[in-house]
Design a protein around this motif. Structure first.
Motif, PDB file in Angstrom:
ATOM      1  N   ASP A  37      20.021  32.004  31.496  1.00  0.00           N
ATOM      2  CA  ASP A  37      19.034  31.321  32.331  1.00  0.00           C
ATOM      3  C   ASP A  37      19.657  30.094  32.987  1.00  0.00           C
ATOM      4  O   ASP A  37      19.016  29.417  33.771  1.00  0.00           O
ATOM      5  N   ARG A  38      20.910  29.810  32.684  1.00  0.00           N
ATOM      6  CA  ARG A  38      21.654  28.690  33.264  1.00  0.00           C
ATOM      7  C   ARG A  38      22.719  29.248  34.195  1.00  0.00           C
ATOM      8  O   ARG A  38      23.252  30.315  33.951  1.00  0.00           O
ATOM      9  N   ALA A  39      23.074  28.488  35.186  1.00  0.00           N
ATOM     10  CA  ALA A  39      24.232  28.821  36.019  1.00  0.00           C
ATOM     11  C   ALA A  39      25.441  28.085  35.443  1.00  0.00           C
ATOM     12  O   ALA A  39      25.295  26.986  34.888  1.00  0.00           O
ATOM     13  N   ALA A  40      26.616  28.676  35.552  1.00  0.00           N
ATOM     14  CA  ALA A  40      27.825  28.064  34.989  1.00  0.00           C
ATOM     15  C   ALA A  40      28.059  26.666  35.543  1.00  0.00           C
ATOM     16  O   ALA A  40      28.585  25.798  34.856  1.00  0.00           O
ATOM     17  N   GLU A  41      27.646  26.434  36.786  1.00  0.00           N
ATOM     18  CA  GLU A  41      27.873  25.124  37.402  1.00  0.00           C
ATOM     19  C   GLU A  41      26.762  24.113  37.111  1.00  0.00           C
ATOM     20  O   GLU A  41      26.847  22.962  37.547  1.00  0.00           O
ATOM     21  N   ASP A  42      25.707  24.514  36.376  1.00  0.00           N
ATOM     22  CA  ASP A  42      24.652  23.564  35.996  1.00  0.00           C
ATOM     23  C   ASP A  42      25.248  22.514  35.059  1.00  0.00           C
ATOM     24  O   ASP A  42      25.694  22.842  33.965  1.00  0.00           O
ATOM     25  N   ALA A  43      25.263  21.276  35.498  1.00  0.00           N
ATOM     26  CA  ALA A  43      25.839  20.202  34.700  1.00  0.00           C
ATOM     27  C   ALA A  43      24.744  19.504  33.901  1.00  0.00           C
ATOM     28  O   ALA A  43      23.804  18.974  34.480  1.00  0.00           O
ATOM     29  N   PRO A  44      24.858  19.508  32.575  1.00  0.00           N
ATOM     30  CA  PRO A  44      23.900  18.759  31.762  1.00  0.00           C
ATOM     31  C   PRO A  44      23.998  17.266  32.072  1.00  0.00           C
ATOM     32  O   PRO A  44      25.056  16.761  32.460  1.00  0.00           O
ATOM     33  N   HIS A  45      22.903  16.562  31.904  1.00  0.00           N
ATOM     34  CA  HIS A  45      22.858  15.125  32.154  1.00  0.00           C
ATOM     35  C   HIS A  45      22.456  14.405  30.875  1.00  0.00           C
ATOM     36  O   HIS A  45      21.691  14.926  30.071  1.00  0.00           O
ATOM     37  N   GLU A  46      22.973  13.198  30.710  1.00  0.00           N
ATOM     38  CA  GLU A  46      22.609  12.361  29.564  1.00  0.00           C
ATOM     39  C   GLU A  46      21.197  11.824  29.765  1.00  0.00           C
ATOM     40  O   GLU A  46      20.790  11.539  30.886  1.00  0.00           O
ATOM     41  N   ALA A  47      20.469  11.680  28.672  1.00  0.00           N
ATOM     42  CA  ALA A  47      19.146  11.053  28.724  1.00  0.00           C
ATOM     43  C   ALA A  47      19.330   9.539  28.743  1.00  0.00           C
ATOM     44  O   ALA A  47      20.255   9.002  28.134  1.00  0.00           O
ATOM     45  N   GLU A  48      18.450   8.874  29.437  1.00  0.00           N
ATOM     46  CA  GLU A  48      18.517   7.415  29.472  1.00  0.00           C
ATOM     47  C   GLU A  48      17.858   6.837  28.225  1.00  0.00           C
ATOM     48  O   GLU A  48      17.030   7.474  27.594  1.00  0.00           O
ATOM     49  N   GLY A  49      18.256   5.633  27.876  1.00  0.00           N
ATOM     50  CA  GLY A  49      17.620   4.951  26.767  1.00  0.00           C
ATOM     51  C   GLY A  49      18.338   5.109  25.443  1.00  0.00           C
ATOM     52  O   GLY A  49      17.862   4.639  24.425  1.00  0.00           O
ATOM     53  N   GLY A  50      19.480   5.783  25.426  1.00  0.00           N
ATOM     54  CA  GLY A  50      20.258   5.893  24.205  1.00  0.00           C
ATOM     55  C   GLY A  50      19.686   6.809  23.147  1.00  0.00           C
ATOM     56  O   GLY A  50      20.121   6.799  22.008  1.00  0.00           O
ATOM     57  N   ARG A  51      18.686   7.589  23.504  1.00  0.00           N
ATOM     58  CA  ARG A  51      18.112   8.521  22.529  1.00  0.00           C
ATOM     59  C   ARG A  51      18.998   9.758  22.409  1.00  0.00           C
ATOM     60  O   ARG A  51      19.703  10.120  23.353  1.00  0.00           O
ATOM     61  N   PRO A  52      18.969  10.443  21.273  1.00  0.00           N
ATOM     62  CA  PRO A  52      19.751  11.671  21.129  1.00  0.00           C
ATOM     63  C   PRO A  52      19.310  12.701  22.169  1.00  0.00           C
ATOM     64  O   PRO A  52      18.135  12.802  22.508  1.00  0.00           O
ATOM     65  N   THR A  53      20.281  13.430  22.687  1.00  0.00           N
ATOM     66  CA  THR A  53      20.015  14.429  23.707  1.00  0.00           C
ATOM     67  C   THR A  53      20.375  15.802  23.179  1.00  0.00           C
ATOM     68  O   THR A  53      21.387  15.969  22.499  1.00  0.00           O
ATOM     69  N   MET A  54      19.545  16.770  23.527  1.00  0.00           N
ATOM     70  CA  MET A  54      19.805  18.169  23.186  1.00  0.00           C
ATOM     71  C   MET A  54      19.735  18.967  24.481  1.00  0.00           C
ATOM     72  O   MET A  54      18.906  18.693  25.336  1.00  0.00           O
ATOM     73  N   TRP A  55      20.617  19.950  24.607  1.00  0.00           N
ATOM     74  CA  TRP A  55      20.621  20.829  25.770  1.00  0.00           C
ATOM     75  C   TRP A  55      20.414  22.255  25.276  1.00  0.00           C
ATOM     76  O   TRP A  55      20.933  22.634  24.229  1.00  0.00           O
ATOM     77  N   THR A  56      19.644  23.032  26.020  1.00  0.00           N
ATOM     78  CA  THR A  56      19.360  24.397  25.606  1.00  0.00           C
ATOM     79  C   THR A  56      19.712  25.389  26.709  1.00  0.00           C
ATOM     80  O   THR A  56      19.682  25.071  27.898  1.00  0.00           O
ATOM     81  N   GLY A  57      20.025  26.584  26.265  1.00  0.00           N
ATOM     82  CA  GLY A  57      20.254  27.696  27.181  1.00  0.00           C
ATOM     83  C   GLY A  57      19.963  28.984  26.443  1.00  0.00           C
ATOM     84  O   GLY A  57      20.082  29.055  25.214  1.00  0.00           O
ATOM     85  N   THR A  58      19.567  29.995  27.183  1.00  0.00           N
ATOM     86  CA  THR A  58      19.328  31.310  26.601  1.00  0.00           C
ATOM     87  C   THR A  58      20.357  32.269  27.185  1.00  0.00           C
ATOM     88  O   THR A  58      20.554  32.311  28.404  1.00  0.00           O
ATOM     89  N   PHE A  59      21.008  33.025  26.318  1.00  0.00           N
ATOM     90  CA  PHE A  59      22.084  33.922  26.714  1.00  0.00           C
ATOM     91  C   PHE A  59      21.749  35.347  26.313  1.00  0.00           C
ATOM     92  O   PHE A  59      21.294  35.600  25.203  1.00  0.00           O
ATOM     93  N   ASP A  60      21.969  36.265  27.248  1.00  0.00           N
ATOM     94  CA  ASP A  60      21.671  37.684  27.057  1.00  0.00           C
ATOM     95  C   ASP A  60      22.948  38.390  26.637  1.00  0.00           C
ATOM     96  O   ASP A  60      23.836  38.632  27.465  1.00  0.00           O
ATOM     97  N   THR A  61      23.048  38.727  25.356  1.00  0.00           N
ATOM     98  CA  THR A  61      24.272  39.327  24.831  1.00  0.00           C
ATOM     99  C   THR A  61      24.445  40.779  25.265  1.00  0.00           C
ATOM    100  O   THR A  61      25.509  41.352  25.069  1.00  0.00           O
TER     101      THR A  61
END
Length: 130
Positions: A37-61
């Motif tokens: 559901d992500r494109a290879a060129e989609d660049a994750p971004h840091e969250a503001e405020g110093g809170r922990p950040t999580m990034w998600t993606g779904t992959f079709d094996t």
């Protein structure tokens, strides 16, 4: 009459404990190998405020795009350890994990297995290059 459940090839991947650049490198590598559901060129971004950040993606094996092994030299470099949680049907999770094992040093931190789904937590590190 009980019938076997169909194979569900999607794996949800949650990345944390790393920089946005490392998350991007990991997702780009998975996008090179699987439909997503992500494109290879989609660049994750840091969250503001110093809170922990999580990034998600779904992959079709079932939608394998790349071939085993690297054709472009060095595997992706991670600046430090990355925590990855893989969740899905056991065969799909194992397929995605094999790709991670080929590319990174993988340490399994935990696993929760149910009847139809497995959730594993991994720590990924760059492979040493000669």
């Amino acid at each position: 009459m009980n019938s076997p459940l169909p194979h569900v090839p999607q794996v949800e991947v949650v990345i944390s404990g790393c920089s946005a650049a490392d998350a991007g490198s990991l997702f780009a590598e998975l996008c090179r190998r699987f439909g997503s559901d992500r494109a290879a060129e989609d660049a994750p971004h840091e969250a503001e405020g110093g809170r922990p950040t999580m990034w998600t993606g779904t992959f079709d094996t079932s939608a394998t795009l790349g071939k085993p092994g690297r054709t472009t030299g060095q595997p992706p470099h991670l600046s430090g350890p990355v925590t990855a949680e893989l969740q899905g049907e056991p065969r799909a999770v194992e397929c995605l994990r094999r790709v991670l094992d080929e590319t990174f040093v993988v340490h399994q931190l935990g696993v929760v297995a149910g009847d139809q789904e497995v959730d594993i937590e991994l720590r990924l590190e760059s492979r040493e290059t000669a």
